[in-house]
Design a protein around this motif. Structure first.
Motif, PDB file in Angstrom:
ATOM      1  N   CYS A   1     -23.259 -17.898  49.491  1.00 41.77           N
ATOM      2  CA  CYS A   1     -23.540 -17.559  48.865  1.00 41.77           C
ATOM      3  C   CYS A   1     -24.701 -19.676  48.268  1.00 41.77           C
ATOM      4  CB  CYS A   1     -23.470 -18.445  47.673  1.00 41.77           C
ATOM      5  SG  CYS A   1     -21.685 -19.272  48.092  1.00 41.77           S
ATOM      6  N   ASP A   2     -24.240 -19.799  50.715  1.00 45.01           N
ATOM      7  CA  ASP A   2     -25.201 -20.538  50.827  1.00 45.01           C
ATOM      8  C   ASP A   2     -26.694 -20.445  51.467  1.00 45.01           C
ATOM      9  OD1 ASP A   2     -25.612 -23.204  52.399  1.00 45.01           O
ATOM     10  OD2 ASP A   2     -24.129 -22.753  54.145  1.00 45.01           O
ATOM     11  N   LEU A   3     -27.213 -21.031  50.405  1.00 45.67           N
ATOM     12  CA  LEU A   3     -28.984 -20.608  50.377  1.00 45.67           C
ATOM     13  C   LEU A   3     -29.458 -22.000  51.181  1.00 45.67           C
ATOM     14  CD1 LEU A   3     -29.211 -18.628  47.138  1.00 45.67           C
ATOM     15  CD2 LEU A   3     -28.776 -17.353  49.197  1.00 45.67           C
ATOM     16  N   SER A   4     -29.258 -22.675  50.611  1.00 38.13           N
ATOM     17  CA  SER A   4     -30.077 -24.142  51.419  1.00 38.13           C
ATOM     18  C   SER A   4     -29.471 -24.623  53.032  1.00 38.13           C
ATOM     19  CB  SER A   4     -29.707 -25.103  49.655  1.00 38.13           C
ATOM     20  OG  SER A   4     -30.465 -25.137  48.735  1.00 38.13           O
ATOM     21  N   PRO A   5     -29.981 -24.956  53.226  1.00 42.76           N
ATOM     22  CA  PRO A   5     -29.418 -25.764  54.880  1.00 42.76           C
ATOM     23  C   PRO A   5     -29.697 -26.591  54.821  1.00 42.76           C
ATOM     24  CG  PRO A   5     -31.755 -24.787  54.974  1.00 42.76           C
ATOM     25  CD  PRO A   5     -31.840 -24.179  54.060  1.00 42.76           C
ATOM     26  N   GLU A   6     -28.769 -27.366  55.253  1.00 42.37           N
ATOM     27  CA  GLU A   6     -27.976 -28.857  55.866  1.00 42.37           C
ATOM     28  C   GLU A   6     -27.753 -28.911  54.033  1.00 42.37           C
ATOM     29  OE1 GLU A   6     -30.766 -30.493  58.363  1.00 42.37           O
ATOM     30  OE2 GLU A   6     -29.668 -29.659  59.726  1.00 42.37           O
ATOM     31  N   LYS A   7     -27.542 -28.777  53.248  1.00 43.40           N
ATOM     32  CA  LYS A   7     -26.919 -28.969  51.831  1.00 43.40           C
ATOM     33  C   LYS A   7     -26.053 -27.978  50.835  1.00 43.40           C
ATOM     34  CE  LYS A   7     -32.339 -29.877  51.077  1.00 43.40           C
ATOM     35  NZ  LYS A   7     -33.786 -30.108  49.918  1.00 43.40           N
TER      36      LYS A   7
ATOM     37  N   CYS B   1     -17.073 -21.574  49.137  1.00 39.70           N
ATOM     38  CA  CYS B   1     -17.516 -21.247  51.071  1.00 39.70           C
ATOM     39  C   CYS B   1     -18.777 -22.439  52.061  1.00 39.70           C
ATOM     40  CB  CYS B   1     -17.590 -19.850  51.353  1.00 39.70           C
ATOM     41  SG  CYS B   1     -18.821 -19.758  50.297  1.00 39.70           S
ATOM     42  N   ASP B   2     -19.423 -22.744  50.854  1.00 43.26           N
ATOM     43  CA  ASP B   2     -20.886 -23.769  51.961  1.00 43.26           C
ATOM     44  C   ASP B   2     -20.123 -24.705  52.504  1.00 43.26           C
ATOM     45  OD1 ASP B   2     -22.924 -25.002  52.888  1.00 43.26           O
ATOM     46  OD2 ASP B   2     -23.932 -25.541  50.862  1.00 43.26           O
ATOM     47  N   PRO B   3     -20.250 -24.971  54.009  1.00 40.11           N
ATOM     48  CA  PRO B   3     -19.532 -26.190  54.472  1.00 40.11           C
ATOM     49  C   PRO B   3     -20.131 -26.947  54.511  1.00 40.11           C
ATOM     50  CG  PRO B   3     -21.074 -24.354  55.868  1.00 40.11           C
ATOM     51  CD  PRO B   3     -21.338 -24.088  54.902  1.00 40.11           C
ATOM     52  N   ASP B   4     -21.239 -27.594  53.895  1.00 41.96           N
ATOM     53  CA  ASP B   4     -22.140 -28.982  53.834  1.00 41.96           C
ATOM     54  C   ASP B   4     -21.734 -29.406  52.414  1.00 41.96           C
ATOM     55  OD1 ASP B   4     -23.746 -28.071  56.038  1.00 41.96           O
ATOM     56  OD2 ASP B   4     -25.064 -27.207  54.273  1.00 41.96           O
ATOM     57  N   CYS B   5     -20.530 -28.960  51.701  1.00 39.57           N
ATOM     58  CA  CYS B   5     -20.157 -29.603  50.432  1.00 39.57           C
ATOM     59  C   CYS B   5     -18.822 -30.397  51.102  1.00 39.57           C
ATOM     60  CB  CYS B   5     -19.846 -28.578  49.996  1.00 39.57           C
ATOM     61  SG  CYS B   5     -21.190 -27.348  49.189  1.00 39.57           S
ATOM     62  N   SER B   6     -19.005 -31.840  50.280  1.00 36.60           N
ATOM     63  CA  SER B   6     -17.411 -32.206  50.064  1.00 36.60           C
ATOM     64  C   SER B   6     -17.296 -32.582  49.644  1.00 36.60           C
ATOM     65  CB  SER B   6     -18.720 -33.891  50.604  1.00 36.60           C
ATOM     66  OG  SER B   6     -19.137 -34.545  49.210  1.00 36.60           O
ATOM     67  N   SER B   7     -16.006 -33.881  49.672  1.00 34.36           N
ATOM     68  CA  SER B   7     -14.607 -33.271  48.108  1.00 34.36           C
ATOM     69  C   SER B   7     -15.947 -33.498  46.389  1.00 34.36           C
ATOM     70  CB  SER B   7     -13.470 -34.106  49.050  1.00 34.36           C
ATOM     71  OG  SER B   7     -14.069 -35.728  49.027  1.00 34.36           O
ATOM     72  N   THR B   8     -16.734 -35.131  47.361  1.00 39.55           N
ATOM     73  CA  THR B   8     -17.326 -35.198  46.031  1.00 39.55           C
ATOM     74  C   THR B   8     -17.992 -34.520  45.594  1.00 39.55           C
ATOM     75  OG1 THR B   8     -17.886 -37.865  47.654  1.00 39.55           O
ATOM     76  CG2 THR B   8     -19.076 -37.906  45.091  1.00 39.55           C
ATOM     77  N   ASP B   9     -19.074 -33.747  46.261  1.00 40.93           N
ATOM     78  CA  ASP B   9     -19.388 -32.651  44.915  1.00 40.93           C
ATOM     79  C   ASP B   9     -18.616 -31.253  44.782  1.00 40.93           C
ATOM     80  OD1 ASP B   9     -21.800 -33.406  46.920  1.00 40.93           O
ATOM     81  OD2 ASP B   9     -21.479 -32.108  48.441  1.00 40.93           O
ATOM     82  N   PHE B  10     -17.492 -31.179  44.995  1.00 36.94           N
ATOM     83  CA  PHE B  10     -16.296 -30.080  44.504  1.00 36.94           C
ATOM     84  C   PHE B  10     -16.172 -30.468  43.135  1.00 36.94           C
ATOM     85  CE2 PHE B  10     -16.824 -28.444  48.920  1.00 36.94           C
ATOM     86  CZ  PHE B  10     -16.639 -26.647  48.234  1.00 36.94           C
ATOM     87  N   SER B  11     -16.145 -32.373  43.497  1.00 41.74           N
ATOM     88  CA  SER B  11     -15.211 -32.557  42.277  1.00 41.74           C
ATOM     89  C   SER B  11     -15.693 -32.049  40.722  1.00 41.74           C
ATOM     90  CB  SER B  11     -14.734 -34.779  42.511  1.00 41.74           C
ATOM     91  OG  SER B  11     -15.995 -34.446  42.190  1.00 41.74           O
ATOM     92  N   ILE B  12     -17.143 -32.067  41.091  1.00 39.05           N
ATOM     93  CA  ILE B  12     -17.960 -31.375  39.947  1.00 39.05           C
ATOM     94  C   ILE B  12     -18.219 -30.097  39.481  1.00 39.05           C
ATOM     95  CG2 ILE B  12     -19.363 -33.884  39.899  1.00 39.05           C
ATOM     96  CD1 ILE B  12     -21.591 -32.631  41.164  1.00 39.05           C
TER      97      ILE B  12
END
Length: 521
Positions: free
Chosen positions: A80-86, A93-104
Motif C-alpha cells: 500500500c506504499d504508493l507515494s514515495p517519501e510520503k 507498513c509505510d515506513p514514512d508514517c510517524s506516530s502522529t500519522d498513525f493517531s488519525i
C-alpha cells in the motif's frame, strides 16, 4: 488407573502435542514497536518443546523434497506504499508514517501481506494498531499459514516454474553470446557447426526429458541445401558445415543459412520421450532477400502407432479426402478405416467399362472435386432381376458405406453429435411387369465457409446420397441388354452471401432559439 499408568498416558499426550506443534510450525512472536521505526522488528522463532527425556533422541524424519522458497520477503513488502517519501493513509507498513500519522488512522487498509498463494505453507505479515498505548504502537506478526487446498505446491522439483523470466531476444549484438551459452550444437570462432548422429559423440546435442535423469540424443535425419535458384541437394550430415559469405559485385550471398528446422519426438504411452530426430533445410541467402523468415516445426508421434494425417485443421483442404465412418451401436464413437483414402469412395471407371470386372476398384471422394464415373452392365435372361439388383447396389455403394461424415478435417471420433449424418434416399419408378434396377448413385455434399472472413474454414453441413432406380422389362432367354451404371459427387457451396452493411444516418436534433431570425421574422 495407577500412578504409573497415569504417567504413561501423560507422556503419550505430550508426544502427540509436540508432533502437532512441529507440523503447524513455530509459534510466532508478537512484536510491539514504535511507529517511528522504519523497519519491522526482527521476529525470532522459538523451537517446540519436546516431552522426551534428554537421553532419548528421535531420528530425523526423511525430507520429502525441497520446500518452495518464497520469491518475495513479505516482512519487507508494503503493497500500500504508493507515494514515495510520503505517508499513505491507513497504510500501516509505510515506513514514512510517524506516530502522529498513525493517531488519525481508522484501521490498517491492508492488514495481511502474503506471498504466493499457491504454496501449501507460506509466510504472512499481519499488521494492526494499538491506540491504547502512548504513543500509539504498531503490532507486527510474522506467522506461518497453511493452505487448505489440496492442489497447492508442496515440493518444487522445477524451480524455473515459480517465476517467469523474460527471454533475451537475439539480435546482431548478442547472437554470438547466446549461441556459445546454449546447450545445442558446438560452435567455434569461425562459426563452424558440427552435426553428428552418434549418441556417444562428445558434442552431440541431446534432448533432456523433464522429471527424468535420462537424455535422449538428437539424431540428424537429413540436411538439404537449397540454392538461390530453388534447387535442392542432399548433404552428408557427417561433414562440417561452415557459413561462407561471398560477394559478387554489390550483392552479398551467405551460404548454409538455416531456413527450416523440423523436430520429430517419439514418446511412449507413459509420456516419456524415447527418440528425437532432426531435419534441416539450409540455403543460400542474398542481401536482396533480407529480412529472412525461418520456419520451425515439431511433431509428436506415439510409439508403435502409425500417425493418420488430417484432411484440414480445422477446415477441409481442397484435394484431401473426406473423413467418414459409421456408428456400430448407439452411444459408441465413430469407427473409421485406417486408410483415410478409403473412408468414402465411389466407383472408378476402367478402360474395359465392365462393371463386373471393376468390382472392388474404388476412388476416394476428395473435397472440392466434383467427379463422375460409370461402367456398363450386360444383362441376360439367365440371371434373375433380384440378384442383379443386389449386385448393382453393392457395386454402387461399395464395401462399408459410411453413415457419418466429419464436419471438419480434424473432427474427433468421440464427438458423435458434431458429425454430419448421411441421408440415404432411394428413388424408384413402379412399372408393372418390370425389373427395378439401381442405375445411379448421386452424392451431394453441401459446405459453408466458417470462422473469420480473413481466413474462412470449409465446414460440411449436409451430405445426401440419392440411389436412383429405373424400370426395365424382363428379358427373355437368349436376349442381352446393356445398362449404363454411373456414380457422381457434387460439392455445393451454401455459404450465405456477404451483405453490405451501413451505419444508420445520425438524427440531427437541432433546435434554434425562437428569436434566431429576428428582426426578419
Amino acid at each position: 488407573m495407577g500412578p504409573r499408568g497415569l504417567l504413561h498416558l501423560l507422556l503419550v499426550l505430550l508426544d502427540c502435542w509436540a508432533s502437532v506443534s512441529a507440523q503447524a510450525g513455530a509459534t510466532p512472536v508478537v512484536t510491539m514497536e514504535d511507529l517511528n521505526s522504519t523497519e519491522p522488528a526482527p521476529t525470532t522463532l522459538r523451537p517446540a518443546l519436546s516431552p522426551r527425556p534428554p537421553e532419548t533422541s528421535r531420528a530425523p524424519r526423511p525430507s520429502s523434497g525441497p520446500r518452495p522458497t518464497p520469491v518475495t520477503d513479505v516482512a519487507a513488502l508494503c503493497v500500500c506504499d504508493l507515494s514515495p517519501e510520503k505517508c499513505d493513509v491507513n497504510c500501516c507498513c509505510d515506513p514514512d508514517c510517524s506516530s502522529t500519522d498513525f493517531s488519525i488512522f481508522s484501521a490498517c487498509s491492508i492488514p495481511v501481506v502474503m506471498g504466493d498463494s499457491q504454496f501449501c505453507s507460506q509466510k504472512a505479515a499481519i499488521y494492526s494498531l494499538n491506540f491504547t498505548a502512548d504513543p500509539p504502537q504498531r503490532i507486527f506478526k510474522l506467522v506461518e499459514q497453511i493452505n487448505p487446498s489440496i492442489f497447492c505446491i508442496h515440493i518444487t522439483n522445477y524451480k524455473p516454474a515459480l517465476s517467469f523470466i523474460n527471454p533475451e531476444v537475439p539480435d546482431e549484438n548478442n547472437f554470438d553470446k547466446l549461441m556459445k551459452t546454449s546447450d545445442g550444437f558446438s560452435l567455434n570462432a569461425e562459426s563452424d557447426a558440427s552435426f553428428t548422429d552418434k549418441p556417444d559423440a562428445p558434442n552431440s546435442a541431446k534432448y533432456e526429458v523433464p522429471n527424468s535423469g535420462t537424455k535422449v540424443p538428437i539424431t540428424v535425419q537429413s540436411i538439404v541445401f537449397r540454392s538461390l535458384n530453388k534447387t535442392l541437394t542432399r548433404l552428408e550430415y557427417t561433414d562440417v558445415l561452415r557459413q561462407v559469405l561471398v560477394e559478387t559485385g554489390q550483392v552479398q550471398v551467405c551460404t548454409n543459412v538455416v531456413l527450416e528446422v523440423k523436430y520429430s519426438l517419439t514418446y511412449t504411452d507413459a509420456g516419456e520421450v524415447v527418440q528425437a530426430d532432426l531435419s534441416l533445410l539450409l540455403g543460400a541467402v542474398s542481401s536482396a532477400m533480407v529480412p529472412l523468415q525461418q520456419k520451425f516445426e515439431i511433431y509428436f508421434i506415439q510409439q508403435n502407432t502409425k500417425p493418420v494425417p488430417l484432411s484440414g485443421n480445422p477446415g477441409y483442404v481442397v484435394g484431401l479426402p473426406l473423413a467418414a465412418g459409421f456408428q456400430p451401436q448407439k452411444g459408441s464413437g465413430i469407427i473409421q478405416s485406417t486408410n483415410r483414402y478409403g473412408q468414402l469412395t465411389i466407383l472408378r471407371s476402367t478402360t474395359e467399362q465392365d462393371c463386373l470386372a471393376a468390382e472392388g476398384i474404388r476412388t476416394p471422394v476428395l473435397f472440392g472435386y466434383s467427379m463422375q464415373s460409370g461402367c456398363k452392365l450386360r444383362l441376360t435372361g439367365a440371371v434373375t432381376c433380384r440378384l442383379v439388383a443386389q449386385k448393382v447396389k453393392s457395386l454402387l455403394k461399395g464395401q462399408g458405406f459410411p453413415d457419418y461424415v466429419a464436419p471438419f478435417g480434424n473432427s474427433r471420433a468421440q464427438d458423435v453429435l458434431d458429425w454430419v449424418p448421411v441421408h440415404f434416399i432411394t428413388q424408384t419408378s413402379h412399372v408393372k411387369d418390370s425389373c427395378q434396377l439401381p442405375v445411379a448413385l448421386a452424392i451431394e455434399v453441401k459446405w459453408t465457409k466458417y470462422g473469420s472472413l480473413l481466413n474462412p474454414q470449409a465446414k460440411i453441413v449436409n451430405v445426401t446420397a440419392n440411389l436412383i432406380s429405373s424400370s426395365f422389362p424382363e428379358t427373355s432367354s437368349g436376349n442381352e441388354r446393356t445398362i449404363l451404371i454411373s456414380t457422381a459427387v457434387t460439392f455445393v457451396d451454401v455459404s450465405a452471401p456477404a451483405e453490405a452493411g451501413f451505419r444508420a444516418r445520425p438524427a440531427i436534433n437541432a433546435r434554434l432559439p425562437f428569436n434566431f431570425f429576428f428582426p426578419f421574422v
